[in-house]
Design an enzyme around this catalytic site. Structure first.
Site, PDB file in Angstrom:
ATOM      1  N   ARG A  61      -7.674   5.120  -0.027  1.00 15.84           N
ATOM      2  CA  ARG A  61      -7.328   3.953   0.779  1.00 15.84           C
ATOM      3  C   ARG A  61      -6.222   4.276   1.782  1.00 15.84           C
ATOM      4  NH1 ARG A  61      -4.361  -1.100  -0.901  1.00 15.84           N
ATOM      5  NH2 ARG A  61      -4.985  -2.700   0.608  1.00 15.84           N
ATOM      6  N   HIS A  65      -6.342   3.490   5.845  1.00 15.58           N
ATOM      7  CA  HIS A  65      -5.323   2.711   6.558  1.00 15.58           C
ATOM      8  C   HIS A  65      -4.626   3.559   7.615  1.00 15.58           C
ATOM      9  CE1 HIS A  65      -4.786  -1.008   3.813  1.00 15.58           C
ATOM     10  NE2 HIS A  65      -6.024  -0.603   3.836  1.00 15.58           N
ATOM     11  N   ASN A  93       0.219  -4.012   4.732  1.00 15.00           N
ATOM     12  CA  ASN A  93      -0.094  -2.705   4.153  1.00 15.00           C
ATOM     13  C   ASN A  93      -0.928  -2.918   2.889  1.00 15.00           C
ATOM     14  OD1 ASN A  93       1.573  -3.181   1.887  1.00 15.00           O
ATOM     15  ND2 ASN A  93       3.332  -2.218   2.851  1.00 15.00           N
ATOM     16  N   HIS A 195     -15.117   1.158  -2.279  1.00 12.41           N
ATOM     17  CA  HIS A 195     -14.792   0.162  -3.307  1.00 12.41           C
ATOM     18  C   HIS A 195     -15.565   0.390  -4.603  1.00 12.41           C
ATOM     19  CE1 HIS A 195     -13.120  -2.834  -0.062  1.00 12.41           C
ATOM     20  NE2 HIS A 195     -12.368  -1.771  -0.220  1.00 12.41           N
TER      21      HIS A 195
HETATM   22  C1  HEM Z   1     -14.714  -2.781   5.160  1.00 10.56           C
HETATM   23  C2  HEM Z   1     -13.553  -3.406   5.193  1.00 10.56           C
HETATM   24  C3  HEM Z   1     -12.539  -3.306   4.093  1.00 10.56           C
HETATM   25  C4  HEM Z   1     -11.814  -4.336   3.581  1.00 10.56           C
HETATM   26  C5  HEM Z   1     -11.868  -5.793   4.037  1.00 10.56           C
HETATM   27  C6  HEM Z   1     -11.006  -3.808   2.515  1.00 10.56           C
HETATM   28  C7  HEM Z   1     -10.124  -4.547   1.760  1.00 10.56           C
HETATM   29  C8  HEM Z   1      -9.513  -4.122   0.613  1.00 10.56           C
HETATM   30  C9  HEM Z   1      -8.676  -4.929  -0.239  1.00 10.56           C
HETATM   31  C10 HEM Z   1      -8.308  -6.372   0.019  1.00 10.56           C
HETATM   32  C11 HEM Z   1      -8.317  -4.172  -1.301  1.00 10.56           C
HETATM   33  C12 HEM Z   1      -7.452  -4.607  -2.490  1.00 10.56           C
HETATM   34  C13 HEM Z   1      -6.006  -4.259  -2.228  1.00 10.56           C
HETATM   35  C14 HEM Z   1      -5.088  -4.739  -3.318  1.00 10.56           C
HETATM   36  O1  HEM Z   1      -5.148  -5.902  -3.686  1.00 10.56           O
HETATM   37  O2  HEM Z   1      -4.294  -3.940  -3.811  1.00 10.56           O
HETATM   38  C15 HEM Z   1      -8.927  -2.873  -1.130  1.00 10.56           C
HETATM   39  C16 HEM Z   1      -8.799  -1.822  -1.997  1.00 10.56           C
HETATM   40  C17 HEM Z   1      -9.305  -0.570  -1.748  1.00 10.56           C
HETATM   41  N1  HEM Z   1      -9.936  -0.142  -0.602  1.00 10.56           N
HETATM   42 FE1  HEM Z   1     -10.627  -1.316   0.868  1.00 10.56          FE
HETATM   43  N2  HEM Z   1     -11.244  -2.467   2.395  1.00 10.56           N
HETATM   44  C18 HEM Z   1     -12.167  -2.107   3.343  1.00 10.56           C
HETATM   45  C19 HEM Z   1     -12.627  -0.831   3.593  1.00 10.56           C
HETATM   46  C20 HEM Z   1     -12.223   0.281   2.908  1.00 10.56           C
HETATM   47  C21 HEM Z   1     -12.495   1.634   3.305  1.00 10.56           C
HETATM   48  C22 HEM Z   1     -13.247   2.034   4.576  1.00 10.56           C
HETATM   49  C23 HEM Z   1     -11.949   2.443   2.370  1.00 10.56           C
HETATM   50  C24 HEM Z   1     -11.912   3.936   2.305  1.00 10.56           C
HETATM   51  C25 HEM Z   1     -12.770   4.736   2.896  1.00 10.56           C
HETATM   52  C26 HEM Z   1     -11.357   1.581   1.373  1.00 10.56           C
HETATM   53  C27 HEM Z   1     -10.777   2.007   0.209  1.00 10.56           C
HETATM   54  C28 HEM Z   1     -10.225   1.179  -0.737  1.00 10.56           C
HETATM   55  C29 HEM Z   1      -9.816   1.632  -2.051  1.00 10.56           C
HETATM   56  C30 HEM Z   1     -10.039   3.025  -2.623  1.00 10.56           C
HETATM   57  C31 HEM Z   1      -9.225   0.536  -2.680  1.00 10.56           C
HETATM   58  C32 HEM Z   1      -8.566   0.510  -4.062  1.00 10.56           C
HETATM   59  C33 HEM Z   1      -7.098   0.822  -3.887  1.00 10.56           C
HETATM   60  C34 HEM Z   1      -6.317   1.012  -5.173  1.00 10.56           C
HETATM   61  O3  HEM Z   1      -6.856   0.887  -6.269  1.00 10.56           O
HETATM   62  O4  HEM Z   1      -5.121   1.339  -5.069  1.00 10.56           O
HETATM   63  N3  HEM Z   1     -11.510   0.285   1.743  1.00 10.56           N
HETATM   64  N4  HEM Z   1      -9.641  -2.862   0.064  1.00 10.56           N
HETATM   65  C1  LIG Z   2       4.334  -2.984   1.503  1.00  7.14           C
HETATM   66  O1  LIG Z   2       5.077  -3.969   2.194  1.00  7.14           O
HETATM   67  C2  LIG Z   2       5.914  -4.760   1.383  1.00  7.14           C
HETATM   68  C3  LIG Z   2       6.668  -5.713   2.283  1.00  7.14           C
HETATM   69  O2  LIG Z   2       5.803  -6.610   2.874  1.00  7.14           O
HETATM   70  C4  LIG Z   2       6.903  -3.885   0.604  1.00  7.14           C
HETATM   71  O3  LIG Z   2       7.662  -4.689  -0.286  1.00  7.14           O
HETATM   72  C5  LIG Z   2       6.140  -2.828  -0.192  1.00  7.14           C
HETATM   73  O4  LIG Z   2       7.045  -1.949  -0.801  1.00  7.14           O
HETATM   74  C6  LIG Z   2       5.228  -2.038   0.745  1.00  7.14           C
HETATM   75  N1  LIG Z   2       4.452  -1.069  -0.020  1.00  7.14           N
HETATM   76  C7  LIG Z   2       4.635   0.237   0.104  1.00  7.14           C
HETATM   77  C8  LIG Z   2       3.797   1.108  -0.772  1.00  7.14           C
HETATM   78  O5  LIG Z   2       5.414   0.736   0.881  1.00  7.14           O
END
Ligand code: HEM
Ligand SMILES: *[C@@H]1O[C@H](CO)[C@@H](O)[C@H](O)[C@H]1NC(C)=O
Ligand SMILES: *[C@@H]1O[C@H](CO)[C@@H](O)[C@H](O)[C@H]1NC(C)=O
Ligand SMILES: *[C@@H]1O[C@H](CO)[C@@H](O)[C@H](O)[C@H]1NC(C)=O
Length: 329
Positions: A61, A65, A93, A195
């Site tokens: 992820r 980003h 972020n 995902h």
């Molecule tokens: C298509 C549009 C996308 C949206 C709207 C989206 C949105 C999100 C959101 C809301 C989360 C949850 C974050 C949280 O609550 O901590 C997430 C997690 C994640 N996303 Fe996406 N994402 C998108 C595309 C992608 C892409 C292109 C990748 C990588 C190639 C990606 C990789 C991931 C991964 C691996 C997680 C899990 C992160 C973790 O467990 O720390 N996402 N995404």
């Molecule tokens: C993401 O942003 C929030 C503030 O909005 C901050 O508290 C948090 O530490 C940030 N996460 C990382 C991994 O830097």
């Protein structure tokens, strides 16, 4: 005279290929500079993965980003200072897990420990290699990466605004934000399958399981009822905001095409996931990759390669090689 013309043509030709700013990424970029860089990074990522499996989703992820905000230039790695709130501290972020940052920092230290390689490999390339490595470590395809990115020279919280897709997006919104980055709809669908690993905090999808569309007690009609009940029990109203649940409830730790099978069962966690199966434009692609894991793997590799090209800086003065990934040189 003839010789001079040939010489001049040669110069003209050459200049077509070495225009500042138009250098190309390529495989084996570090072959002469730091020949073992790929195995050094892979070993560091593997070690980090053995300490915590969060390494996988966190690194993947982070790469996404980074590329969508300011190009793949490791600007997401930069820490805020007294004078500058960096990219990673934008509220958007979306709670990037610290283990992704730590993976890159550890890999950079391992690379820099080899005298020939010290300060010769960019943080942006290390993140690109690490993202490839976590995909293959979790059962996904292994592939050759293009390298030669430089690290960016700025990182601001403001630069994140509007750059990242939101979990409430529909197909048109997703297609459009990826198109802004030169990424096709097909590549977008393939990349969404990231995902298949990782976690989400409850607040990112609670609108689908509670009072959907502002209607008391309503649930998103495109959400599987059994799955919705499971989500409600894992994420009760007023849940601790630090609670996070698996994005792929069936094979959470494995990088596979289960993501698309889940969509067929209306078990996509976000609106932005489920819309891929609900919209008739993208549904055939979902069905193809749900049935054909090899075809999905090929598409994912192509899409990751295209993602890795977004906004790259390949020559000075557009970028440099950061000594410390979290501090601008
Ligand atoms: C298509 C549009 C996308 C949206 C709207 C989206 C949105 C999100 C959101 C809301 C989360 C949850 C974050 C949280 O609550 O901590 C997430 C997690 C994640 N996303 Fe996406 N994402 C998108 C595309 C992608 C892409 C292109 C990748 C990588 C190639 C990606 C990789 C991931 C991964 C691996 C997680 C899990 C992160 C973790 O467990 O720390 N996402 N995404
Ligand atoms: C993401 O942003 C929030 C503030 O909005 C901050 O508290 C948090 O530490 C940030 N996460 C990382 C991994 O830097
Ligand atoms: C912040 O900016 C001021 C003036 O522009 C400068 O003197 C100072 O060194 C900067 N501090 C940091 C931590 O960058
Ligand atoms: C909901 O998920 C179950 C598996 O948990 C599946 O058997 C069922 O067919 C799904 N319903 C829909 C509408 O896809």
């Amino acid at each position: 005279m003839e010789k001079l013309i040939i010489l001049l043509l040669g110069v003209v030709n050459l200049s077509l290929f070495v225009q500042p700013g138009s250098a190309q990424l390529r495989q084996n970029f570090y072959a002469d500079i730091c020949p073992n860089v790929e195995s050094i990074v892979r070993n560091a990522v593997t070690q980090k993965f053995q300490q915590t499996t969060i390494t996988i989703p966190a690194t993947l992820r982070l790469f996404f980003h980074d590329c969508f905000v300011n190009g793949c230039d490791a600007s997401v790695m930069v820490a805020s200072t007294a004078n500058n709130t960096a990219e990673k501290d934008n509220p958007d972020n979306l709670s990037l897990a610290g283990d992704g940052f730590d993976t890159v920092i550890k890999a950079k230290a391992a690379v820099d420990a080899v005298p020939q390689c010290t300060n010769k490999v960019s943080c942006a390339d290390i993140l690109t290699m690490a993202a490839r490595d976590v995909v293959s470590l979790s059962g996904g395809p292994s592939y050759a990466v293009e390298l030669g990115r430089l690290d960016g020279l700025s990182s601001t919280a403001a630069s994140v605004n509007g750059k990242l897709p939101q979990p409430t997006f529909d197909l048109n919104q997703l297609t459009s934000i990826f198109a802004t980055n030169g990424i096709s709809q097909t590549d977008m669908i393939a990349l969404s399958a990231a995902h298949t690993v990782g976690f989400s905090h409850c607040n990112r999808f609670s609108n689908r399981i509670y009072d959907f569309g502002g209607q008391a007690g309503a649930i998103d009609p495109t959400l599987n009822r059994t799955y919705a009940a499971q989500l409600q029990s894992e994420c009760p109203r007023n849940v601790d905001p630090s609670v996070a649940i698996e994005l792929d409830p069936i094979t959470p730790g494995t990088f596979d095409n289960q993501y698309f099978r889940n969509l067929q069962l209306r078990m996509g966690l976000f609106t932005s996931d489920q819309t891929l199966a609900e919209d008739g434009i993208s549904r055939p692609t979902v069905d193809t990759w749900a049935a054909d894991s090899a075809a999905f793997s090929r598409a994912f590799v192509t899409a990751m390669t295209n993602l890795g090209r977004v906004g790259v800086k390949t020559s000075s003065p557009l970028g440099n090689i950061r000594r410390d990934c979290s501090v601008l040189n």
